[in-house]
Design a protein around this motif. Sequence first.
Motif, short mmCIF file in Angstrom:
data_model
loop_
_atom_site.label_atom_id
_atom_site.label_comp_id
_atom_site.label_asym_id
_atom_site.label_seq_id
_atom_site.Cartn_x
_atom_site.Cartn_y
_atom_site.Cartn_z
N LEU A 167 0.82 -1.21 0.00
CA LEU A 167 0.00 0.00 0.00
C LEU A 167 0.86 1.26 0.00
O LEU A 167 0.61 2.21 -0.75
N THR B 221 2.56 1.90 -3.46
CA THR B 221 1.56 2.22 -4.47
C THR B 221 1.05 3.64 -4.26
O THR B 221 0.94 4.43 -5.20
N LYS B 222 0.74 3.97 -3.01
CA LYS B 222 0.26 5.32 -2.69
C LYS B 222 1.34 6.35 -3.02
O LYS B 222 1.03 7.39 -3.62
N VAL C 154 0.78 9.37 -5.66
CA VAL C 154 0.77 10.72 -5.09
C VAL C 154 2.01 11.50 -5.54
O VAL C 154 1.90 12.59 -6.10
N GLU D 248 -4.17 12.10 -1.44
CA GLU D 248 -4.95 11.23 -0.57
C GLU D 248 -6.04 12.06 0.09
O GLU D 248 -5.81 13.20 0.51
N ARG E 182 -11.83 8.73 3.00
CA ARG E 182 -12.19 7.35 2.66
C ARG E 182 -13.12 6.86 3.75
O ARG E 182 -12.89 7.12 4.93
N ALA F 213 -6.71 3.26 0.76
CA ALA F 213 -6.65 4.72 0.58
C ALA F 213 -7.49 5.09 -0.62
O ALA F 213 -7.64 4.29 -1.55
N TRP F 214 -8.05 6.28 -0.58
CA TRP F 214 -8.72 6.87 -1.74
C TRP F 214 -7.88 8.04 -2.19
O TRP F 214 -7.51 8.91 -1.38
N LEU F 215 -7.58 8.07 -3.49
CA LEU F 215 -6.75 9.11 -4.06
C LEU F 215 -7.59 9.96 -5.01
O LEU F 215 -8.38 9.44 -5.79
N ASP G 7 -12.57 11.38 -6.19
CA ASP G 7 -11.78 10.19 -5.91
C ASP G 7 -11.73 9.36 -7.20
O ASP G 7 -12.76 9.00 -7.75
N HIS H 176 -8.99 3.95 -5.94
CA HIS H 176 -9.18 3.35 -4.63
C HIS H 176 -8.12 2.26 -4.48
O HIS H 176 -7.95 1.44 -5.37
N LEU H 177 -7.42 2.28 -3.36
CA LEU H 177 -6.41 1.27 -3.07
C LEU H 177 -6.90 0.38 -1.94
O LEU H 177 -7.45 0.88 -0.95
#
Length: 128
Positions: free
Chosen positions: A17, A20-21, A25, A32, A35, A43-45, A51, A54-55
């Motif tokens: 996570l 990836t985030k 970002v 971010e 959520r 996480a929601w980006l 948004d 979604h992760l």
Amino acid sequence: MSLIRALDHINIRTADLAATKAFLVDVLGLAEGWRPPFPFPGAWLYAGDKDVVHLVQVDRPAADSAGSSLDHFAFDIADYDDALARIEKTGLPFRATATPGTSVRQIFVRDPNGVTIELNWKGPTPRG
């Protein structure tokens, strides 16, 4: 009349996570945001107020997207040169192309999970 109005979001299942985030970002410029309090990590980006990614944290990595039924997803970008510079700094392999007969320039890159992301810059319309 189409039932679909727009693509709402994409969901990426990831065993990493944080990486990836950070990619989405720091490299692609998503932010971010809020959520819902789901009982699992994620996480929601956001791109602006929406948004778009979604992760969801999972225990085991999944297969790369290239060659699967869902090969890639694409974002419309505002600045091709900035996007290219950010991706070049990562050291990740990427492919830059242009769509024949259009002003669209594209960058294809994979995130830390092997998900292919297409970035489309739609420049001025060519005159013909």
